[in-house]
Write a protein that holds these residues in place. Sequence first.
Motif, short mmCIF file in Angstrom:
data_model
loop_
_atom_site.label_atom_id
_atom_site.label_comp_id
_atom_site.label_asym_id
_atom_site.label_seq_id
_atom_site.Cartn_x
_atom_site.Cartn_y
_atom_site.Cartn_z
N SER A 187 11.61 6.45 11.98
CA SER A 187 12.79 6.13 11.08
C SER A 187 12.07 4.95 10.19
O SER A 187 12.87 4.56 9.40
CB SER A 187 13.94 5.51 12.02
OG SER A 187 13.48 4.54 12.77
N ASP A 188 10.92 4.56 10.37
CA ASP A 188 10.21 3.39 9.50
C ASP A 188 9.56 4.06 8.29
O ASP A 188 8.57 4.25 8.54
CB ASP A 188 9.45 2.53 10.50
CG ASP A 188 8.83 1.13 9.82
OD1 ASP A 188 9.28 0.93 8.62
OD2 ASP A 188 8.16 0.58 10.49
N GLY A 189 10.34 3.77 7.13
CA GLY A 189 9.89 4.29 6.02
C GLY A 189 9.12 3.25 5.21
O GLY A 189 8.16 3.34 4.25
N ASP A 190 9.11 1.94 5.51
CA ASP A 190 8.51 1.00 5.06
C ASP A 190 7.08 0.22 5.45
O ASP A 190 5.95 0.16 5.00
CB ASP A 190 9.50 -0.49 4.83
CG ASP A 190 10.74 0.03 3.94
OD1 ASP A 190 10.61 0.80 2.96
OD2 ASP A 190 11.92 -0.47 4.23
N GLY A 191 7.09 0.43 6.81
CA GLY A 191 5.97 -0.38 7.66
C GLY A 191 4.66 0.31 7.12
O GLY A 191 3.74 -0.53 6.87
N PRO A 192 4.39 1.60 7.31
CA PRO A 192 3.43 2.26 6.77
C PRO A 192 2.67 1.86 5.64
O PRO A 192 1.65 2.20 5.48
CB PRO A 192 3.54 3.64 7.18
CG PRO A 192 4.91 3.69 8.11
CD PRO A 192 5.53 2.64 7.74
N PHE A 193 3.73 1.58 4.64
CA PHE A 193 3.19 1.48 3.09
C PHE A 193 3.10 -0.12 3.08
O PHE A 193 2.53 -0.48 1.81
CB PHE A 193 4.18 1.94 2.14
CG PHE A 193 4.04 3.51 2.21
CD1 PHE A 193 3.39 4.24 1.61
CD2 PHE A 193 5.06 4.21 2.94
CE1 PHE A 193 3.43 5.57 1.49
CE2 PHE A 193 5.16 5.65 3.28
CZ PHE A 193 4.13 6.21 2.31
N ALA A 194 3.56 -0.91 3.85
CA ALA A 194 3.54 -2.42 3.66
C ALA A 194 2.21 -2.99 3.66
O ALA A 194 1.40 -2.75 4.51
CB ALA A 194 4.32 -3.26 4.64
N PRO A 195 1.53 -3.79 2.76
CA PRO A 195 0.25 -4.29 2.80
C PRO A 195 0.14 -5.21 4.08
O PRO A 195 1.13 -5.89 4.58
CB PRO A 195 -0.05 -4.92 1.47
CG PRO A 195 1.17 -4.29 0.67
CD PRO A 195 2.19 -3.89 1.65
N LYS A 196 -1.06 -5.60 4.71
CA LYS A 196 -1.38 -6.42 5.88
C LYS A 196 -2.06 -7.65 5.07
O LYS A 196 -2.86 -7.41 4.22
CB LYS A 196 -2.01 -5.57 6.97
CG LYS A 196 -1.08 -4.84 7.44
CD LYS A 196 -1.90 -4.06 8.79
CE LYS A 196 -1.11 -3.00 9.29
NZ LYS A 196 -1.84 -2.66 10.57
N GLU A 197 -2.13 -8.27 5.84
CA GLU A 197 -2.73 -9.63 5.55
C GLU A 197 -4.32 -9.45 5.50
O GLU A 197 -4.87 -8.59 6.58
CB GLU A 197 -2.71 -10.78 6.54
CG GLU A 197 -3.37 -12.01 6.10
CD GLU A 197 -3.26 -13.30 7.08
OE1 GLU A 197 -3.99 -14.33 6.93
OE2 GLU A 197 -2.37 -13.13 7.84
N GLY A 198 -5.22 -9.56 4.53
CA GLY A 198 -6.39 -9.14 4.29
C GLY A 198 -6.66 -7.96 3.40
O GLY A 198 -7.86 -7.69 3.36
N ASP A 199 -5.69 -7.24 3.26
CA ASP A 199 -6.00 -6.11 2.44
C ASP A 199 -6.11 -6.40 0.91
O ASP A 199 -5.76 -7.65 0.45
CB ASP A 199 -4.53 -5.13 2.42
CG ASP A 199 -4.46 -4.51 3.65
OD1 ASP A 199 -4.99 -4.52 4.59
OD2 ASP A 199 -3.45 -3.81 3.78
N LEU A 200 -7.25 -5.70 0.48
CA LEU A 200 -7.60 -6.08 -0.88
C LEU A 200 -7.21 -4.99 -1.76
O LEU A 200 -7.66 -3.79 -1.83
CB LEU A 200 -9.10 -6.33 -0.94
CG LEU A 200 -9.62 -6.72 -2.29
CD1 LEU A 200 -9.21 -7.90 -2.87
CD2 LEU A 200 -11.39 -6.65 -2.27
N LEU A 201 -6.26 -5.27 -2.69
CA LEU A 201 -5.86 -4.37 -3.96
C LEU A 201 -6.97 -4.28 -4.88
O LEU A 201 -7.22 -5.05 -5.59
CB LEU A 201 -4.52 -4.92 -4.53
CG LEU A 201 -4.06 -3.91 -5.62
CD1 LEU A 201 -3.53 -2.69 -5.13
CD2 LEU A 201 -2.91 -4.74 -6.63
N VAL A 202 -7.33 -3.11 -5.02
CA VAL A 202 -8.59 -2.87 -5.88
C VAL A 202 -8.01 -2.46 -7.34
O VAL A 202 -8.60 -2.97 -8.28
CB VAL A 202 -9.53 -1.48 -5.45
CG1 VAL A 202 -10.67 -1.15 -6.46
CG2 VAL A 202 -9.98 -1.90 -4.17
N GLY A 203 -6.93 -1.74 -7.42
CA GLY A 203 -6.30 -1.44 -8.75
C GLY A 203 -4.90 -0.64 -8.54
O GLY A 203 -4.49 -0.15 -7.61
#
Length: 223
Positions: A187-203
């Motif tokens: 039922s968790d539709g947000d957690g799998p998509f939420a960035p974690k600390e240390g994730d680096l957005l490339v673009g």
Amino acid sequence: MTDQNAELDAALEEVVAAARAHLAAVKAAAGRIDDDDVWQAYVALNNASFAYDEKLLDAFGEVTPWDVESIDPDEADQRFGLGTDGFDAAESTDPYEQVISVRQRRDYRVPSVGALLRVADVARRNSVPEDEDAGAVESVGEAVLELLQAGDGSLSSLDVPELEPLDGLLTVSEIAEPLDLEAFEDSDGDGPFAPKEGDLLVGRLDEHPFLPDEEEDHAGHNH
């Protein structure tokens, strides 16, 4: 000219030998991605083809249909993260873990709920045996899930007249650990998509659908 002919014959033999070696490496890899032997054989075939093309041009002013440029094996290995031991050598010097997360969102407007339910109902009936009761599709969300399941699971499964695409976006991030589905409730539709600390957005790529008038404008131009 005799010497040039001999050089051409020898260069052509090198192309043939390199092509055979490349095919042998591809067969041995059996579809394995990023196989180092396939890469090395590819470079050898590319460079043999380039050398033959150059000799043919010098001797007769003719070219082959092979549009290739010479590849420096050392520079190419450094650029693509390969060493003599494949990716093992690259991993020790790469500043980021080689895990990439691609996340996509696309919103849709539903012009007619009834029409969407009908097309999803047809998709559901086609996916179950005739002697089983498929049950009716009763909601918009259920209809969209049904279309995704009936297709390949990608957003292209929703390219139907009953859904009008709105804006969307796609992000690519370098992450430390791959997704662990067991860590999230169904039922968790947000957690799998939420960035974690240390994730680096490339673009991030913003997606805007063509409006009907824009589609007509594009149809009148050749690209």
